[in-house]
Design a protein around this motif. Sequence first.
Motif, PDB file in Angstrom:
ATOM      1  N   ARG A 143       0.826  -1.208   0.000  1.00 41.49           N
ATOM      2  CA  ARG A 143       0.000   0.000   0.000  1.00 41.49           C
ATOM      3  C   ARG A 143       0.860   1.259   0.000  1.00 41.49           C
ATOM      4  NH1 ARG A 143      -3.528  -2.811   4.097  1.00 41.49           N
ATOM      5  NH2 ARG A 143      -5.265  -3.578   2.854  1.00 41.49           N
ATOM      6  N   ALA A 144       1.885   1.257   0.837  1.00 45.05           N
ATOM      7  CA  ALA A 144       2.771   2.424   0.915  1.00 45.05           C
ATOM      8  C   ALA A 144       3.506   2.632  -0.408  1.00 45.05           C
ATOM      9  CB  ALA A 144       3.773   2.247   2.054  1.00 45.05           C
ATOM     10  N   ALA A 145       3.957   1.540  -1.031  1.00 44.55           N
ATOM     11  CA  ALA A 145       4.653   1.656  -2.312  1.00 44.55           C
ATOM     12  C   ALA A 145       3.722   2.181  -3.399  1.00 44.55           C
ATOM     13  CB  ALA A 145       5.222   0.302  -2.721  1.00 44.55           C
ATOM     14  N   LEU A 146       2.498   1.710  -3.412  1.00 46.83           N
ATOM     15  CA  LEU A 146       1.525   2.198  -4.396  1.00 46.83           C
ATOM     16  C   LEU A 146       1.279   3.683  -4.215  1.00 46.83           C
ATOM     17  CD1 LEU A 146      -0.465   1.553  -6.675  1.00 46.83           C
ATOM     18  CD2 LEU A 146      -2.165   1.052  -4.909  1.00 46.83           C
ATOM     19  N   GLU A 147       1.076   4.102  -2.991  1.00 46.00           N
ATOM     20  CA  GLU A 147       0.835   5.522  -2.707  1.00 46.00           C
ATOM     21  C   GLU A 147       2.062   6.358  -3.057  1.00 46.00           C
ATOM     22  OE1 GLU A 147      -0.923   8.929  -2.031  1.00 46.00           O
ATOM     23  OE2 GLU A 147      -1.991   7.019  -1.970  1.00 46.00           O
ATOM     24  N   GLN A 148       3.238   5.873  -2.672  1.00 46.85           N
ATOM     25  CA  GLN A 148       4.464   6.618  -2.960  1.00 46.85           C
ATOM     26  C   GLN A 148       4.685   6.735  -4.462  1.00 46.85           C
ATOM     27  OE1 GLN A 148       8.091   4.736  -1.740  1.00 46.85           O
ATOM     28  NE2 GLN A 148       9.357   6.379  -2.541  1.00 46.85           N
ATOM     29  N   ASN A 149       4.475   5.655  -5.187  1.00 50.35           N
ATOM     30  CA  ASN A 149       4.684   5.699  -6.639  1.00 50.35           C
ATOM     31  C   ASN A 149       3.698   6.616  -7.337  1.00 50.35           C
ATOM     32  OD1 ASN A 149       6.901   4.007  -6.573  1.00 50.35           O
ATOM     33  ND2 ASN A 149       5.680   2.159  -6.841  1.00 50.35           N
ATOM     34  N   SER A 150       2.462   6.621  -6.893  1.00 54.39           N
ATOM     35  CA  SER A 150       1.493   7.522  -7.528  1.00 54.39           C
ATOM     36  C   SER A 150       1.827   8.979  -7.207  1.00 54.39           C
ATOM     37  CB  SER A 150       0.062   7.176  -7.120  1.00 54.39           C
ATOM     38  OG  SER A 150      -0.121   7.374  -5.747  1.00 54.39           O
ATOM     39  N   GLN A 151       2.256   9.243  -5.974  1.00 53.60           N
ATOM     40  CA  GLN A 151       2.660  10.599  -5.602  1.00 53.60           C
ATOM     41  C   GLN A 151       3.907  11.019  -6.379  1.00 53.60           C
ATOM     42  OE1 GLN A 151       1.131  12.835  -3.693  1.00 53.60           O
ATOM     43  NE2 GLN A 151       2.759  14.330  -3.974  1.00 53.60           N
ATOM     44  N   ALA A 152       4.864  10.123  -6.523  1.00 56.50           N
ATOM     45  CA  ALA A 152       6.095  10.434  -7.262  1.00 56.50           C
ATOM     46  C   ALA A 152       5.791  10.717  -8.724  1.00 56.50           C
ATOM     47  CB  ALA A 152       7.082   9.277  -7.143  1.00 56.50           C
TER      48      ALA A 152
ATOM     49  N   ALA B 141       6.935  18.594 -12.484  1.00 56.13           N
ATOM     50  CA  ALA B 141       8.231  19.298 -12.516  1.00 56.13           C
ATOM     51  C   ALA B 141       8.405  19.968 -13.877  1.00 56.13           C
ATOM     52  CB  ALA B 141       9.359  18.328 -12.250  1.00 56.13           C
ATOM     53  N   ASP B 142       8.789  21.255 -13.847  1.00 56.89           N
ATOM     54  CA  ASP B 142       8.879  22.000 -15.100  1.00 56.89           C
ATOM     55  C   ASP B 142      10.294  22.420 -15.472  1.00 56.89           C
ATOM     56  OD1 ASP B 142       9.097  23.776 -13.030  1.00 56.89           O
ATOM     57  OD2 ASP B 142       7.433  25.060 -13.655  1.00 56.89           O
ATOM     58  N   ASP B 143      11.287  22.094 -14.659  1.00 54.80           N
ATOM     59  CA  ASP B 143      12.662  22.386 -15.064  1.00 54.80           C
ATOM     60  C   ASP B 143      13.604  21.293 -14.552  1.00 54.80           C
ATOM     61  OD1 ASP B 143      13.970  23.103 -12.498  1.00 54.80           O
ATOM     62  OD2 ASP B 143      12.651  24.853 -12.528  1.00 54.80           O
ATOM     63  N   PRO B 144      14.782  21.169 -15.160  1.00 53.46           N
ATOM     64  CA  PRO B 144      15.716  20.092 -14.815  1.00 53.46           C
ATOM     65  C   PRO B 144      16.184  20.117 -13.354  1.00 53.46           C
ATOM     66  CG  PRO B 144      16.332  21.065 -16.911  1.00 53.46           C
ATOM     67  CD  PRO B 144      15.233  21.910 -16.343  1.00 53.46           C
ATOM     68  N   SER B 145      16.336  21.295 -12.758  1.00 54.52           N
ATOM     69  CA  SER B 145      16.789  21.348 -11.367  1.00 54.52           C
ATOM     70  C   SER B 145      15.739  20.754 -10.429  1.00 54.52           C
ATOM     71  CB  SER B 145      17.137  22.777 -10.954  1.00 54.52           C
ATOM     72  OG  SER B 145      15.979  23.584 -10.988  1.00 54.52           O
ATOM     73  N   LYS B 146      14.473  20.968 -10.722  1.00 52.89           N
ATOM     74  CA  LYS B 146      13.412  20.366  -9.913  1.00 52.89           C
ATOM     75  C   LYS B 146      13.407  18.848 -10.078  1.00 52.89           C
ATOM     76  CE  LYS B 146      10.139  24.186  -9.609  1.00 52.89           C
ATOM     77  NZ  LYS B 146       8.786  24.648  -9.972  1.00 52.89           N
ATOM     78  N   LEU B 147      13.655  18.405 -11.320  1.00 53.22           N
ATOM     79  CA  LEU B 147      13.711  16.962 -11.564  1.00 53.22           C
ATOM     80  C   LEU B 147      14.855  16.310 -10.783  1.00 53.22           C
ATOM     81  CD1 LEU B 147      12.966  16.579 -15.376  1.00 53.22           C
ATOM     82  CD2 LEU B 147      11.643  15.668 -13.485  1.00 53.22           C
ATOM     83  N   MET B 148      16.014  16.961 -10.756  1.00 55.06           N
ATOM     84  CA  MET B 148      17.161  16.414 -10.020  1.00 55.06           C
ATOM     85  C   MET B 148      16.881  16.390  -8.515  1.00 55.06           C
ATOM     86  SD  MET B 148      19.126  15.334 -12.257  1.00 55.06           S
ATOM     87  CE  MET B 148      20.574  14.937 -11.331  1.00 55.06           C
ATOM     88  N   ALA B 149      16.289  17.455  -7.991  1.00 51.79           N
ATOM     89  CA  ALA B 149      15.958  17.505  -6.573  1.00 51.79           C
ATOM     90  C   ALA B 149      14.921  16.432  -6.233  1.00 51.79           C
ATOM     91  CB  ALA B 149      15.442  18.885  -6.194  1.00 51.79           C
ATOM     92  N   LEU B 150      13.970  16.278  -7.116  1.00 47.51           N
ATOM     93  CA  LEU B 150      12.929  15.270  -6.923  1.00 47.51           C
ATOM     94  C   LEU B 150      13.520  13.859  -6.974  1.00 47.51           C
ATOM     95  CD1 LEU B 150       9.932  15.240  -6.431  1.00 47.51           C
ATOM     96  CD2 LEU B 150       9.565  15.154  -8.875  1.00 47.51           C
ATOM     97  N   ARG B 151      14.442  13.634  -7.880  1.00 49.37           N
ATOM     98  CA  ARG B 151      15.102  12.332  -7.991  1.00 49.37           C
ATOM     99  C   ARG B 151      15.831  11.992  -6.690  1.00 49.37           C
ATOM    100  NH1 ARG B 151      19.756   9.846  -8.982  1.00 49.37           N
ATOM    101  NH2 ARG B 151      21.213  11.464  -9.479  1.00 49.37           N
ATOM    102  N   SER B 152      16.529  12.944  -6.141  1.00 45.98           N
ATOM    103  CA  SER B 152      17.251  12.733  -4.883  1.00 45.98           C
ATOM    104  C   SER B 152      16.280  12.450  -3.739  1.00 45.98           C
ATOM    105  CB  SER B 152      18.097  13.960  -4.563  1.00 45.98           C
ATOM    106  OG  SER B 152      18.740  13.808  -3.340  1.00 45.98           O
ATOM    107  N   LYS B 153      15.204  13.194  -3.687  1.00 42.66           N
ATOM    108  CA  LYS B 153      14.192  12.995  -2.642  1.00 42.66           C
ATOM    109  C   LYS B 153      13.556  11.611  -2.758  1.00 42.66           C
ATOM    110  CE  LYS B 153       9.628  14.585  -1.332  1.00 42.66           C
ATOM    111  NZ  LYS B 153       8.471  15.345  -1.783  1.00 42.66           N
ATOM    112  N   LEU B 154      13.258  11.201  -3.980  1.00 46.28           N
ATOM    113  CA  LEU B 154      12.651   9.888  -4.194  1.00 46.28           C
ATOM    114  C   LEU B 154      13.609   8.762  -3.804  1.00 46.28           C
ATOM    115  CD1 LEU B 154      10.808  10.434  -7.597  1.00 46.28           C
ATOM    116  CD2 LEU B 154       9.787  10.233  -5.323  1.00 46.28           C
ATOM    117  N   ALA B 155      14.885   8.917  -4.137  1.00 48.35           N
ATOM    118  CA  ALA B 155      15.869   7.894  -3.769  1.00 48.35           C
ATOM    119  C   ALA B 155      15.972   7.771  -2.254  1.00 48.35           C
ATOM    120  CB  ALA B 155      17.229   8.234  -4.373  1.00 48.35           C
ATOM    121  N   GLN B 156      15.988   8.899  -1.564  1.00 43.52           N
ATOM    122  CA  GLN B 156      16.072   8.881  -0.107  1.00 43.52           C
ATOM    123  C   GLN B 156      14.837   8.217   0.491  1.00 43.52           C
ATOM    124  OE1 GLN B 156      16.499  12.733   1.693  1.00 43.52           O
ATOM    125  NE2 GLN B 156      16.395  11.928   3.761  1.00 43.52           N
TER     126      GLN B 156
END
Length: 176
Positions: A42-51, A58-73
């Motif tokens: 359930r948590a993985a499903l919710e996290q994946n849909s939120q991600a 995300a509308d620019d590359p810096s947001k995508l990179m920050a988001l990628r780091s947050k998702l990995a963490q």
Amino acid sequence: MNDPAQDMAAWNQAAVEAAMSCARTSLATVEQLLKVNLEAARAALEQNSQATRELLAADDPSKLMALRSKLAQTCVQQAASYANSIYQVVAATQAQLAQTFEASMASFSKDISESAEKAGRAAPGSELSAAALKSTLSTATAMMDSLNKATRQFAQLSEAAMKTAAEQMVRGASNK
């Protein structure tokens, strides 16, 4: 005089009760593991849909990179939490089964010792055999106590190592 048939029936009854206790413990463990797995799914499903929503927004590359780091963490933290949950269930089960085993062995050793003592009193000249059996049981009990102590120490070390590894995983993900 001591009735061997009654002793055997009592030992069989104790063995059945120990087996039923182990079966109940095993079923409770399966139930707990299923619960942990369902919660993780359930948590993985919710996290994946939120991600997915966040990545699409995300509308620019810096947001995508920050988001990628947050998702990995977040993924590493969830993996560590999942592993810790599974370990806790398994450790609790191991402790319950060890307790059941120890109680069964103690009861069996006591019963055998009492039977040997009764047999030694009932049969002339068998005192030496009864004493040898009691000595053997005493040695076996001491060995089992040492083995159980070593197993508990190993379980404690494993738990400490698991906690440390989980903390390091989370810290390592936070530093990236």
